[in-house]
Design a protein around this motif. Structure first.
Motif, PDB file in Angstrom:
ATOM      1  N   GLY A 364      51.826  52.707  34.048  1.00 42.27           N
ATOM      2  CA  GLY A 364      51.462  52.087  35.318  1.00 42.27           C
ATOM      3  C   GLY A 364      50.302  52.733  36.031  1.00 42.27           C
ATOM      4  N   GLU A 365      49.938  53.943  35.654  1.00 44.46           N
ATOM      5  CA  GLU A 365      48.842  54.652  36.321  1.00 44.46           C
ATOM      6  C   GLU A 365      48.426  55.804  35.404  1.00 44.46           C
ATOM      7  OE1 GLU A 365      50.096  57.072  39.688  1.00 44.46           O
ATOM      8  OE2 GLU A 365      52.163  56.662  39.161  1.00 44.46           O
ATOM      9  N   ASP A 385      52.853  58.436  27.162  1.00 41.75           N
ATOM     10  CA  ASP A 385      52.061  57.617  28.081  1.00 41.75           C
ATOM     11  C   ASP A 385      51.832  56.230  27.473  1.00 41.75           C
ATOM     12  OD1 ASP A 385      50.311  56.853  30.058  1.00 41.75           O
ATOM     13  OD2 ASP A 385      48.623  58.086  29.383  1.00 41.75           O
ATOM     14  N   HIS A 386      52.095  55.202  28.253  1.00 43.98           N
ATOM     15  CA  HIS A 386      51.796  53.832  27.849  1.00 43.98           C
ATOM     16  C   HIS A 386      50.837  53.233  28.852  1.00 43.98           C
ATOM     17  CE1 HIS A 386      55.668  52.854  25.337  1.00 43.98           C
ATOM     18  NE2 HIS A 386      54.828  53.643  24.693  1.00 43.98           N
ATOM     19  N   TRP A 388      49.367  49.696  30.264  1.00 42.43           N
ATOM     20  CA  TRP A 388      49.462  48.237  30.251  1.00 42.43           C
ATOM     21  C   TRP A 388      49.208  47.653  31.618  1.00 42.43           C
ATOM     22  CZ3 TRP A 388      54.743  45.787  31.075  1.00 42.43           C
ATOM     23  CH2 TRP A 388      55.743  46.698  31.309  1.00 42.43           C
ATOM     24  N   GLN A 389      49.257  46.348  31.681  1.00 43.02           N
ATOM     25  CA  GLN A 389      48.957  45.625  32.919  1.00 43.02           C
ATOM     26  C   GLN A 389      50.010  44.546  33.132  1.00 43.02           C
ATOM     27  OE1 GLN A 389      44.992  43.988  31.752  1.00 43.02           O
ATOM     28  NE2 GLN A 389      44.178  45.525  33.148  1.00 43.02           N
ATOM     29  N   THR A 390      50.101  44.066  34.353  1.00 41.79           N
ATOM     30  CA  THR A 390      50.998  42.940  34.628  1.00 41.79           C
ATOM     31  C   THR A 390      50.656  41.812  33.661  1.00 41.79           C
ATOM     32  OG1 THR A 390      50.970  43.577  36.942  1.00 41.79           O
ATOM     33  CG2 THR A 390      51.776  41.374  36.465  1.00 41.79           C
ATOM     34  N   ASP A 484      39.146  47.891  33.293  1.00 42.28           N
ATOM     35  CA  ASP A 484      39.271  49.355  33.300  1.00 42.28           C
ATOM     36  C   ASP A 484      38.124  49.956  32.499  1.00 42.28           C
ATOM     37  OD1 ASP A 484      41.667  50.243  34.708  1.00 42.28           O
ATOM     38  OD2 ASP A 484      42.749  49.011  33.259  1.00 42.28           O
ATOM     39  N   ARG A 499      39.612  51.957  37.243  1.00 38.85           N
ATOM     40  CA  ARG A 499      39.218  50.562  37.416  1.00 38.85           C
ATOM     41  C   ARG A 499      37.715  50.421  37.653  1.00 38.85           C
ATOM     42  NH1 ARG A 499      43.186  46.555  36.499  1.00 38.85           N
ATOM     43  NH2 ARG A 499      41.740  45.238  37.621  1.00 38.85           N
ATOM     44  N   ILE A 505      44.931  51.946  42.316  1.00 37.16           N
ATOM     45  CA  ILE A 505      46.306  52.098  41.838  1.00 37.16           C
ATOM     46  C   ILE A 505      46.947  53.200  42.666  1.00 37.16           C
ATOM     47  CG2 ILE A 505      47.755  52.494  39.796  1.00 37.16           C
ATOM     48  CD1 ILE A 505      45.995  50.143  39.224  1.00 37.16           C
ATOM     49  N   ARG A 510      49.380  48.326  42.170  1.00 36.16           N
ATOM     50  CA  ARG A 510      48.021  47.814  42.175  1.00 36.16           C
ATOM     51  C   ARG A 510      47.734  47.190  43.536  1.00 36.16           C
ATOM     52  NH1 ARG A 510      46.926  44.065  37.079  1.00 36.16           N
ATOM     53  NH2 ARG A 510      45.534  42.572  38.022  1.00 36.16           N
TER      54      ARG A 510
HETATM   55  P1  AMP Z   1      49.599  46.720  37.014  1.00 32.56           P
HETATM   56  O1  AMP Z   1      49.176  45.386  36.589  1.00 32.56           O
HETATM   57  O2  AMP Z   1      50.036  46.786  38.438  1.00 32.56           O
HETATM   58  O3  AMP Z   1      50.616  47.311  36.084  1.00 32.56           O
HETATM   59  O4  AMP Z   1      48.319  47.665  36.954  1.00 32.56           O
HETATM   60  C1  AMP Z   1      47.586  47.758  35.773  1.00 32.56           C
HETATM   61  C2  AMP Z   1      46.536  48.813  35.908  1.00 32.56           C
HETATM   62  O5  AMP Z   1      47.154  50.102  36.086  1.00 32.56           O
HETATM   63  C3  AMP Z   1      45.672  48.981  34.695  1.00 32.56           C
HETATM   64  O6  AMP Z   1      44.643  48.026  34.627  1.00 32.56           O
HETATM   65  C4  AMP Z   1      45.174  50.399  34.864  1.00 32.56           C
HETATM   66  O7  AMP Z   1      44.125  50.457  35.804  1.00 32.56           O
HETATM   67  C5  AMP Z   1      46.392  51.106  35.447  1.00 32.56           C
HETATM   68  N1  AMP Z   1      47.204  51.741  34.396  1.00 32.56           N
HETATM   69  C6  AMP Z   1      48.379  51.300  33.915  1.00 32.56           C
HETATM   70  N2  AMP Z   1      48.872  52.153  32.995  1.00 32.56           N
HETATM   71  C7  AMP Z   1      47.972  53.162  32.882  1.00 32.56           C
HETATM   72  C8  AMP Z   1      47.891  54.353  32.076  1.00 32.56           C
HETATM   73  N3  AMP Z   1      48.856  54.700  31.244  1.00 32.56           N
HETATM   74  N4  AMP Z   1      46.785  55.125  32.205  1.00 32.56           N
HETATM   75  C9  AMP Z   1      45.782  54.797  33.071  1.00 32.56           C
HETATM   76  N5  AMP Z   1      45.815  53.700  33.861  1.00 32.56           N
HETATM   77  C10 AMP Z   1      46.892  52.892  33.774  1.00 32.56           C
END
Ligand code: AMP
Length: 624
Positions: A364-365, A385-386, A388-390, A484, A499, A505, A510
């Motif tokens: 998530g970050e 660490d994973h 991903w995005q919504t 990103d 971003r 974030i 987000r």
């Molecule tokens: P959301 O859609 O709210 O989950 O936010 C997605 C965004 O969170 C991504 O486009 C990244 O900017 C950031 N993000 C999510 N996971 C990671 C991670 N493991 N490392 C770095 N940034 C991440």
């Protein structure tokens, strides 16, 4: 037996073959005719013609083998309650709620907006929608009325399901007044509002529109509602996420592809097995809660923990005691939560028996190295660490975990979530030229279409926005932008650098800076504002606002302080506590280009001159 590398390769070189194999992980009512249809690219269809049902895959199909196995444990650190539902019991509850939905006239394709805290009924409601083919739109319980109103207007739900109260930092928060305010603000008037009465706070009801779940449920004890068989590409849910336009985007997810991707990622990225127990701390209002709090573990035949409360309630040992008591095998949370626990030391994790835990997953970050190292040392478990995005609904960058042969482990590398996950053809491209960057070159992380199963199909009723906001056609190759910045090394491991757009974030959430700016601009004393994200030890990033005031008001320290307080309060009231600017800096003018565009980079460098500030507020429920 294929190696991890072999499987990853197959997933991008021959996606139809790879996903046809994976599709066997779920049950289909009627088989699909085609694995993949790209005839309307980038609007992709997966498993075309196949019919299935998410609720059937999450519950019914497990009844023969695991009816008595706990499916859902709902623990509230706020009320001290614990409710456990076996697969048979959860099936009964979901059928009962589905029967109530049907009695209220909810049909296939209708939207049901779920505005609930982390109570078992939230999962019942999601699964009940899936059962009858209704589309759920879960709105995070911490959202204030204006955010809720815009989602009501966009989704136009037939039914809203809410509760009397949730909690924030140990304090009961009334949901109904917030919901009533949202309904007054919204132009769309949903015909039904159904309240789950937790018996915590009293609430007012509007005749004809409002009803109480417990009263209706009593009329549907032991109801059995048949699963509606849905074509794989119909819509399972809408989930709103922040965009750069100031309006939330309704990410729309399908059914068959979504189920297949969840089953695949649970097995291959989390190394999960039926019968395992998973503790995902994310609220059901976010994508992580949807994918790996509710649907993923249940599709897999696992036990899922759904916990109401913060990581510090009643103390920083709570989560680790849950791991010990419930023999949790897999845990998924956000780096902010771990940073928060880190502040409170290791005494509790050291006392707890964590032998059941295979790994701690974070998403998530950005995951910073000190946090990862601390968690790994204090838990004695791998910290993974994973990224991903919504929009993706499952990890886009990760490393496979299931072991297929003894020499198969792809090594983890500090600072990188790993390689593109199954089916993602990720490319880092130069922002100006669009050409692929060589190893070590910084660019925008993009994915070549088609995106794998389970990714967003479109934005709810906004195909044009979907096309224009995410996709570009590059020499007849559709490219999806993650927005990103990233860099890859020689081995293809990707590091995410942050971003490239106006999204920040904060504590894994987000936030669109435009949304914050628009709220602040509504204040009569303000003429211009630019919000940016600045680094923060606890939350990763926090918003900072640069404000041009209309009058001399800011010359006087007392009135400036009052205005500052008003603005912070305004943002908190409209967008929630995480959006509140950590600092407001009054300036005479914003730096702009000749064409009038605000120079955010220049502002970013200005922040270096602003005294560094610490977040002192403890996180509330919205951060866990
Ligand atoms: P959301 O859609 O709210 O989950 O936010 C997605 C965004 O969170 C991504 O486009 C990244 O900017 C950031 N993000 C999510 N996971 C990671 C991670 N493991 N490392 C770095 N940034 C991440």
């Amino acid at each position: 037996m294929r190696t991890h590398k072999g499987l990853l390769k197959l997933s991008v070189e021959n996606p139809e073959c790879f996903w046809a194999e994976q599709a066997r992980r779920i049950e289909w009512h009627t088989p699909y005719a085609r694995v993949l249809d790209t005839s309307r690219a980038p609007f992709t269809k997966w498993f075309v013609g196949g019919t299935t049902n998410l609720c059937y895959n999450a519950l019914d199909r497990h009844l023969i083998e695991r009816a008595e196995q706990p499916a859902l444990l709902n623990i509230s650190a706020e009320t001290g309650s614990m409710r456990s539902y076996s697969y048979a019991e959860l099936h009964r509850e979901v059928n009962q709620m589905a029967a109530v939905f049907v009695s209220l006239g909810v049909k296939r394709g209708d939207r049901v907006l779920i505005y609930l805290p982390m109570i078992a009924e939230a999962a019942f409601a999601m699964l009940a929608c899936a059962r009858i083919g209704a589309i759920h739109s879960v709105v995070f319980g911490g959202f204030v009325s204006s955010s809720l109103a815009s989602r009501i207007d966009d989704a136009r739900p037939t039914l809203i399901v809410s509760a009397d109260a949730g909690f924030q930092n140990g304090r009961a928060v009334a949901y109904k007044p917030m919901l009533d305010e949202a309904l007054a603000l919204a132009t769309f008037a949903p015909p039904h509002v159904m309240m789950i009465d937790r018996g915590i706070l009293s609430f007012e009801q509007t005749a004809q529109r409002d009803c109480i779940y417990q009263h209706l449920a009593a009329q549907h004890v032991d109801a059995l509602v048949p699963c509606v068989w849905l074509e794989s590409n119909e819509t399972s849910y809408i989930l709103y996420t922040s965009g750069t336009t100031g309006h939330p985007k309704g990410v729309q997810r399908d059914i068959g592809g979504h189920a297949v991707m969840l089953a695949t990622s649970m097995a291959l990225l989390f190394g999960a097995k039926a019968g395992d127990t998973m503790f995902t701390t994310s609220d059901i209002g976010w994508v992580v809660g949807h994918s790996y709090g509710v649907y993923g573990p249940l599709i897999m035949g696992m036990t899922t923990l759904m916990v109401e409360g913060t990581p510090l309630l009643p103390d920083s040992g709570h989560w680790w005691r849950l791991v010990e008591q419930h023999r949790v095998n897999l845990m998924l949370t956000a780096p902010t939560a771990i940073r928060l626990l880190k502040r409170h030391g290791t005494q509790f994790s050291a006392q707890a028996d964590l032998s059941s835990l295979h790994a701690l997953f974070l998403a998530g970050e950005p995951l910073d190295e000190p946090t990862a190292a601390w968690a790994e040392a204090s838990l004695g478990k791998p910290v993974i660490d994973h990224y991903w995005q919504t929009e993706s609904g499952s990890p886009m960058l990760a490393l496979p975990r299931v072991t297929t042969s003894s020499e198969d482990h792809l090594p983890r590398k500090i600072g990188s979530p790993g390689l593109p996950a199954f089916g993602f053809k990720l490319k880092i491209v130069d922002q100006q030229t669009g050409l692929e960057c060589a190893a070590g070159g910084r660019g925008i992380l993009t994915a070549e279409g088609p995106l794998p199963p389970g990714c967003l199909r479109t934005l709810w009723e906004k195909d044009e926005d979907f096309l224009h906001s995410y996709w570009s056609d590059h020499h007849d190759q559709w490219r999806y932008s993650t927005f990103d910045y990233a860099v890859a090394d020689e081995d293809g491991y990707i590091r995410v650098l942050g971003r490239s757009d106006d999204i920040i974030i904060v504590a894994g959430r987000r936030l669109g800076t435009r949304e914050i700016e628009e709220v602040m601009l509504a204040h009569p004393a303000i003429s211009e504002v630019a919000v940016i994200g600045v680094a923060n030890d606890l939350r990763g990033q926090v918003p900072m606002a640069f404000v041009v005031a209309k009058s001399e008001i800011v010359q006087h320290p007392v009135s400036r302080l009052r205005l500052e307080k008003d603005l912070i309060q305004l943002v908190g009231a409209k967008l929630g506590s995480l959006a509140r600017p950590k600092k407001i800096v009054f300036v005479d003018a914003l730096p702009r280009t000749r064409s009038g565009k605000v120079l955010r980079r220049t502002i970013q460098t200005m922040t270096k001159n602003v005294e560094k500030d610490e977040v002192t507020n403890e996180l509330n429920t919205s951060t866990a």
